[in-house]
Design an enzyme around this catalytic site. Sequence first.
Site, PDB file in Angstrom:
ATOM      1  N   HIS A   9     -24.008  22.597 -25.634  1.00 50.54           N
ATOM      2  CA  HIS A   9     -23.277  21.653 -25.925  1.00 50.54           C
ATOM      3  C   HIS A   9     -24.415  20.461 -26.646  1.00 50.54           C
ATOM      4  O   HIS A   9     -25.568  20.319 -26.107  1.00 50.54           O
ATOM      5  CB  HIS A   9     -22.734  20.741 -24.775  1.00 50.54           C
ATOM      6  N   ASP A  57     -10.587  13.487 -19.310  1.00 52.31           N
ATOM      7  CA  ASP A  57     -11.535  12.997 -20.220  1.00 52.31           C
ATOM      8  C   ASP A  57     -10.843  12.668 -21.746  1.00 52.31           C
ATOM      9  O   ASP A  57     -11.225  11.761 -22.337  1.00 52.31           O
ATOM     10  CB  ASP A  57     -12.386  14.338 -20.527  1.00 52.31           C
ATOM     11  N   ARG A 108     -12.459   4.404 -23.561  1.00 51.66           N
ATOM     12  CA  ARG A 108     -13.739   4.171 -23.608  1.00 51.66           C
ATOM     13  C   ARG A 108     -14.095   3.581 -25.157  1.00 51.66           C
ATOM     14  O   ARG A 108     -14.785   2.666 -25.495  1.00 51.66           O
ATOM     15  CB  ARG A 108     -14.691   4.924 -23.238  1.00 51.66           C
ATOM     16  N   SER A 157     -18.137  12.845 -18.594  1.00 53.81           N
ATOM     17  CA  SER A 157     -17.206  13.472 -19.832  1.00 53.81           C
ATOM     18  C   SER A 157     -17.762  14.665 -20.245  1.00 53.81           C
ATOM     19  O   SER A 157     -16.840  15.615 -20.616  1.00 53.81           O
ATOM     20  CB  SER A 157     -17.301  12.386 -21.205  1.00 53.81           C
ATOM     21  N   LYS A 175     -16.058  18.921 -19.081  1.00 56.59           N
ATOM     22  CA  LYS A 175     -15.722  19.812 -20.204  1.00 56.59           C
ATOM     23  C   LYS A 175     -16.419  21.106 -20.208  1.00 56.59           C
ATOM     24  O   LYS A 175     -15.922  22.358 -20.259  1.00 56.59           O
ATOM     25  CB  LYS A 175     -15.777  19.170 -21.906  1.00 56.59           C
TER      26      LYS A 175
END
Length: 440
Positions: free
Chosen positions: A82, A161, A168, A183, A187
Amino acid sequence: MRMYDLIMKKRNGGQLTKEELTFMVEEYTLGNIPDYQMSAMLMAIYFEGMSDEETAILTDCMAHSGDMVDLSAIEGIKVDKHSTGGVGDKTTLIITPIVAACGVKVAKMSGRGLGHTGGTVDKLESIKGFKTSIPEEEFFRIVNKVGVSVIGQTGNLTPADKKLYALRDVTATVESIPLIAASIMSKKLAAGSDCILLDVKTGSGAFMKTVEDSIALAKKMVAIGEHNNRRTVAMITDMDSPLGNYIGNALEVKEAVMTLRGEGPADLTEVCIELAANMLYLAKNGTLEECKQQAEEAIQSGKALNKLIELVEAQGGDISVIENPDNFEQATIAHEVVAKEDGFVNHINTEQVGIASMILGAGRETKESIIDYSAGIDMKKKYGDKVVKGDVLGILYTNKGESVKNAELVFEKAYTIAEEKPECKPHIYARIELDKIERY
Ligand code: URA
């Protein structure tokens, strides 16, 4: 239980319990807690923070708010990666074929770009015919056969999320380390891989503007991953300059191909080798040094490039643009931006370069915007380069003539030219394992 009491507890610096966090996430996802109360809670978390335990529980609740992907139909160890996002970040297109060429499976779900940052799904969709939305069985089949598949998020993954992130975004509560950690990691946990490599970007084009904040975020995410029995490593990499020279979807695929041919820019190549090596290390392919050699060999032998071709073919894409990126449709306008003074590139406001690229059509201003795959920027001058008045700083590519003037203004202003050559900066700042920080 009342949301009002939980807000007050957090506002007064208290710690939320597992029952309280579970109530909050479940009821908010169901629509039983209104946005105004959740906004107040997010702001209280922004100011008061969260303990490691609270962050881990919040992550777990968010991960379980929707489907938990079961990758057991794929043989072997699965490694995910990620990136916290940036400008010119085409690393997924390069490192996932490298890792697959070295025998480690990658079942990757990626996102689209928004605002100044790009997204892997958009980059892949610049390849004609490439399908980023395929049935789960097909996804598993491709990973088993090719070793890698990259798709958009499927099904009902982390709905908590989705709602929280959107809130947010409009309540100035994005830049909170526990909220970002929960967050991202919710995922990653829901996506089901055994190991997770986190590329935490730092600098003017990243969420985290300082190395210390990036390390703090990375430490939290690594702890969450390990707590959930996923081997997790984080690298802190530079996003104070765009990564590589090309920004824009088809242009970035082209640069990914160049890098897999061994002809990529030095910054991008170094970061990709390091990230790929760490993914292989997580999958226990050897020591870090051995994994680095495996990654380099995958490029030199052409195996990694062949893997990208196999991946594109398996997902229905036109491989002729991978075999020869000049086959990509070209933008009708190529506009050179020239330097107005002599000196050295002292700083590049990376977020502004991303915005210039978005104005040209390469990115989305809103979720509904339509992308022009051929639009983008070829950066001819990077951090530390010598510049002589009249030199080309960059070439702007677009099909929208009316965007050029505005994009040029933004792009030009992103550059700071100074008399003195600036100090060299690393492309990689640190590597974080559980309870271990190595600075580069
Ligand atoms: N990326 C995410 O997925 N979530 C955040 O909160 C920030 C960046």
